[in-house]
Design an enzyme around this catalytic site. Structure first.
Site, PDB file in Angstrom:
ATOM      1  N   TYR A 159      -6.757  -3.000  13.067  1.00 12.04           N
ATOM      2  CA  TYR A 159      -7.619  -1.908  12.595  1.00 12.04           C
ATOM      3  C   TYR A 159      -9.068  -2.102  13.036  1.00 12.04           C
ATOM      4  O   TYR A 159      -9.986  -1.913  12.260  1.00 12.04           O
ATOM      5  CB  TYR A 159      -7.507  -1.798  11.071  1.00 12.04           C
ATOM      6  CG  TYR A 159      -6.167  -1.242  10.626  1.00 12.04           C
ATOM      7  CD1 TYR A 159      -5.964   0.133  10.549  1.00 12.04           C
ATOM      8  CD2 TYR A 159      -5.109  -2.078  10.303  1.00 12.04           C
ATOM      9  CE1 TYR A 159      -4.738   0.658  10.153  1.00 12.04           C
ATOM     10  CE2 TYR A 159      -3.878  -1.567   9.908  1.00 12.04           C
ATOM     11  CZ  TYR A 159      -3.708  -0.198   9.837  1.00 12.04           C
ATOM     12  OH  TYR A 159      -2.505   0.327   9.445  1.00 12.04           O
ATOM     13  N   ASP A 178       0.820  -1.207   0.000  1.00 11.67           N
ATOM     14  CA  ASP A 178       0.000   0.000   0.000  1.00 11.67           C
ATOM     15  C   ASP A 178       0.860   1.266   0.000  1.00 11.67           C
ATOM     16  O   ASP A 178       0.660   2.168   0.793  1.00 11.67           O
ATOM     17  CB  ASP A 178      -0.894  -0.055   1.256  1.00 11.67           C
ATOM     18  CG  ASP A 178      -1.882   1.090   1.357  1.00 11.67           C
ATOM     19  OD1 ASP A 178      -2.391   1.526   0.317  1.00 11.67           O
ATOM     20  OD2 ASP A 178      -2.138   1.537   2.492  1.00 11.67           O
ATOM     21  N   GLU A 232       3.333  -8.081   7.688  1.00 10.86           N
ATOM     22  CA  GLU A 232       2.077  -8.676   7.226  1.00 10.86           C
ATOM     23  C   GLU A 232       2.275  -9.730   6.159  1.00 10.86           C
ATOM     24  O   GLU A 232       1.610  -9.706   5.119  1.00 10.86           O
ATOM     25  CB  GLU A 232       1.119  -7.594   6.743  1.00 10.86           C
ATOM     26  CG  GLU A 232       0.775  -6.602   7.833  1.00 10.86           C
ATOM     27  CD  GLU A 232      -0.432  -5.746   7.515  1.00 10.86           C
ATOM     28  OE1 GLU A 232      -0.822  -5.673   6.345  1.00 10.86           O
ATOM     29  OE2 GLU A 232      -0.982  -5.148   8.455  1.00 10.86           O
ATOM     30  N   GLU A 275       0.769  -0.907  14.063  1.00 14.46           N
ATOM     31  CA  GLU A 275      -0.158  -0.144  13.221  1.00 14.46           C
ATOM     32  C   GLU A 275      -1.528  -0.138  13.864  1.00 14.46           C
ATOM     33  O   GLU A 275      -2.017  -1.173  14.325  1.00 14.46           O
ATOM     34  CB  GLU A 275      -0.292  -0.745  11.805  1.00 14.46           C
ATOM     35  CG  GLU A 275       0.931  -0.553  10.938  1.00 14.46           C
ATOM     36  CD  GLU A 275       0.737  -1.043   9.504  1.00 14.46           C
ATOM     37  OE1 GLU A 275      -0.420  -1.090   9.030  1.00 14.46           O
ATOM     38  OE2 GLU A 275       1.741  -1.388   8.868  1.00 14.46           O
TER      39      GLU A 275
HETATM   40  C1  EVA Z   1      -3.311   0.710   5.830  1.00 17.42           C
HETATM   41  N1  EVA Z   1      -2.344  -1.288   6.665  1.00 17.42           N
HETATM   42  O1  EVA Z   1      -4.283   0.051   5.534  1.00 17.42           O
HETATM   43  C2  EVA Z   1      -2.007   0.010   6.187  1.00 17.42           C
HETATM   44  C3  EVA Z   1      -1.045  -0.108   5.054  1.00 17.42           C
HETATM   45  C4  EVA Z   1       0.204  -0.842   5.564  1.00 17.42           C
HETATM   46  O2  EVA Z   1      -0.711   1.164   4.543  1.00 17.42           O
HETATM   47  C5  EVA Z   1      -1.476  -2.312   6.662  1.00 17.42           C
HETATM   48  O3  EVA Z   1       0.876  -2.783   6.742  1.00 17.42           O
HETATM   49  O4  EVA Z   1      -1.837  -3.315   7.208  1.00 17.42           O
HETATM   50  C6  EVA Z   1      -0.168  -2.223   5.979  1.00 17.42           C
HETATM   51  O5  EVA Z   1       1.218  -0.863   4.623  1.00 17.42           O
HETATM   52  O6  EVA Z   1      -3.366   1.925   5.840  1.00 17.42           O
END
Ligand code: EVA
Length: 599
Positions: free
Chosen positions: A475, A167, A419, A512
């Site tokens: 997330y 990404d 990942e 993250e």
């Molecule tokens: C995202 N999520 O969705 C981020 C990506 C990233 O930019 C991830 O490790 O799981 C990735 O590169 O914003």
């Protein structure tokens, strides 16, 4: 140990590093004609000018140039006033993305695979007094046998299109400084350091890799230039009484001078800054100098307007100032090793770094975060076209990164992947030797980790037992239960309770968590993409982290908005920054600042 003077270039009374940055000549080579037509010997037939260092993409106004995929060439003139006998000459690139062949006066001098680590070409026998032609054939295609992984698609007009399984924009070019380096014929190649602290005393064991049968002398000076310790021999120990330790956000650097001696004559000299500190993992704690540290900061990118992934001191300085303003103490070099200047600045500022190789895209999807949110997973290792070649390139990146960065006090640990697919026996068999390698070659035996996304769940992941500390990208509230922070929180807690039950006795770091946020959007009550939502999401995440004593760090995604490829889920890039791409704070930056003041 390094080869061919890969050490960060320095100038002193013996060595010289001449910066070759500036406006180079550049040409795309879609027909792959450059080699057949001997562009390296004859010069580029139709060059345009191109700044170095910078990505080429965002200086253009035409889409085909920005999105170009394939071979491309750079060249410049190198003026050598004299060629001194008994000296060796090298061209050293901080990086060329993703692979290159270097020519001096038409003769191949080096090849390198991998776009984020130095490329060194010895040109001693090729350099002439006066004007010399330095040419670089580079290529930015992606495949599944080198990292980062991806593929090349064909557009309707037949042109190549890079499709990364990741990404971020496939920025390419000469991204870091280029130097002509002169060293003595027999030179200092490298040095390793390990630290042991006792009350009021530090023991620094060193090992110098130097050619020739010379005496080696090592001296340590404090910030004021006073000699605090010295030793003789290729290996030895420096003992520092009452050392000033390198501490997190309170750095103190000494200067280590390595001298090669022939009697009273100094044959070579190298000066490097070092910080006296130890890092270790003990049960659930991350220890620096024996004291627990909670990691606060970001996953970042090398990414800025116009220069793309090119290094700029001004951008890096602004980033450090912003991170300090937020009370951060750490960042991860997601998803590739950064320019060496970042580490040198982190050494000075007292920041910790989780240093990551470009082991990204090892899942066949650019949006594995979406797929995993939906409970789908993507394979990789089972049907990778040549897993041995991929492993060879991955090993080379781990080795080159650790060789390059091992002496930085800022480097806390090594990340082997981001990942990746980790749920098959094949993935375990692939990663285990990479973890072994990192442990074997780092003289300081820093912790080694990998970064797991949601499908690498506790019951399925085969790779987390390889890790000294566990990094999670989560997330909840964005890809999972977006818009429903209460529901997301419950799901998040449910997962974390399972990890807690396992009682792994290792630290966990969230590498993250974040939400795409438009700096123009406000909404009450909040909605996804609004500034209010980003702040509420952060607060929810913090309350979950704080429930578990084994959570020892939070690195938000991302420090700043950054460029990605085009698609339906990215609005001219990824907007999960706490800062805009111009490095101005979004509202949630104030939420972080407040928390990190006291955390
Ligand atoms: C995202 N999520 O969705 C981020 C990506 C990233 O930019 C991830 O490790 O799981 C990735 O590169 O914003």
């Amino acid at each position: 140990m390094l080869n061919f003077s890969e050490l960060y270039p320095v100038s002193n009374e013996i060595r010289q590093a001449q910066l070759l940055d500036g406006l180079w000549r550049f040409q795309f080579d879609p027909q792959e004609a450059g080699e057949k037509e001997q562009w390296a010997a004859r010069g580029l037939p139709a060059p345009i000018s191109m700044p170095v260092p910078a990505s080429f993409a965002d200086v253009f106004t035409e889409a085909w140039q920005r999105d170009y995929c394939g071979d491309f060439w750079y060249e410049t003139d190198v003026y050598a006033q004299e060629i001194r006998p008994g000296q060796r000459y090298f061209i050293r690139f901080g990086s060329v993305t993703h692979r290159c062949r270097v020519y001096m006066n038409g003769v191949p001098a080096a090849e390198h695979e991998g776009g984020f680590l130095p490329v060194v070409a010895e040109v001693t026998a090729l350099l002439r007094p006066g004007r010399n032609l330095l040419s670089v054939k580079a290529n930015n295609e992606l495949n599944e046998t080198s990292i980062p992984c991806g593929t090349v698609l064909r557009r309707a007009d037949g042109s190549k299109q890079a499709a990364g399984y990741f990404d971020f924009f496939n920025y390419s070019g000469i991204h870091r400084s280029v130097c002509l380096v002169r060293t003595p014929e027999e030179a200092i190649q490298d040095y390793d350091l390990t630290y042991r602290l006792e009350e009021n005393r530090a023991f620094i064991n060193y090992s110098v890799d130097a050619e020739g049968d010379y005496g080696v002398c090592v001296e340590l000076r404090d910030r004021d230039g006073a000699l605090v310790a010295s030793a003789q021999g290729k290996t030895g120990e420096l003992i520092v009484e009452n050392p000033r330790l390198w501490q997190v956000r309170n750095a103190y650097l000494y200067t280590l001078t390595v001298l090669l001696k022939k009697g009273a004559q100094t044959v070579d000299r190298y000066d490097g800054k070092i910080g006296i500190r130890t890092v270790a993992i003990e049960n659930e704690k991350i220890l620096v100098n024996g004291q627990p540290v909670y990691l606060k900061g970001f996953g970042k990118h090398e990414d800025a307007d116009i220069i793309g992934r090119g290094f700029s001191y001004a951008v890096a300085k602004r980033d450090f100032e912003c991170m300090k303003w937020l009370n951060a103490n750490c960042f991860r070099t997601s998803h590739y090793p950064y320019a060496e200047e970042w580490y040198r600045m982190a050494d000075e500022e007292g920041f910790l770094i989780i240093d990551e190789v470009p082991g990204v895209g090892m899942m066949r999807s650019i949006a594995n975060f979406l797929a995993s949110g939906a409970g789908k997973s993507n394979g990789f290792f089972g049907d990778c076209p040549d897993v041995n070649l991929l492993l060879k390139n991955h090993k080379a990146a781990v080795e080159e990164m650790i060789r390059r960065d091992k002496n930085h006090p800022s480097v806390l640990g090594w990340s082997i992947f981001n990942e990746a697919e980790t749920i098959t026996q094949a993935s375990h068999d692939y990663f285990a030797p990479l973890f072994d390698l990192a442990r074997e070659i780092d003289p300081q035996h820093r912790p080694v980790t990998g970064v797991l996304e949601k499908t690498s769940s506790l019951d399925r992941c085969q790779c987390y037992p390889l890790m000294d500390f566990i990094c999670l990208n989560r997330y909840y509230g964005w890809y999972i239960s977006g818009g429903d922070l209460k529901g997301a929180e419950a799901q998040f807690i449910e997962e974390m309770d399972q990890w807690a039950e396992k009682n792994l006795r290792v630290p966990f770091v969230f590498t993250e968590f974040g939400t795409d946020t438009l700096d123009t959007l406000h909404k009450l009550p909040s909605v996804m993409w609004s500034q209010e939502y980003q702040s509420e999401y952060m607060d929810m995440n913090f309350s979950v982290f704080d429930r578990y004593a084994f959570v020892q760090g939070e690195l938000a995604w991302n420090f700043a908005d950054f460029q990605t490829g085009q698609g339906v889920f990215r609005v001219n890039g990824n907007k999960k920054g706490l800062f805009t791409r111009a490095r101005q704070p979004k509202d949630a930056a104030y939420t972080m600042k407040k928390r990190w003041e006291v955390k």
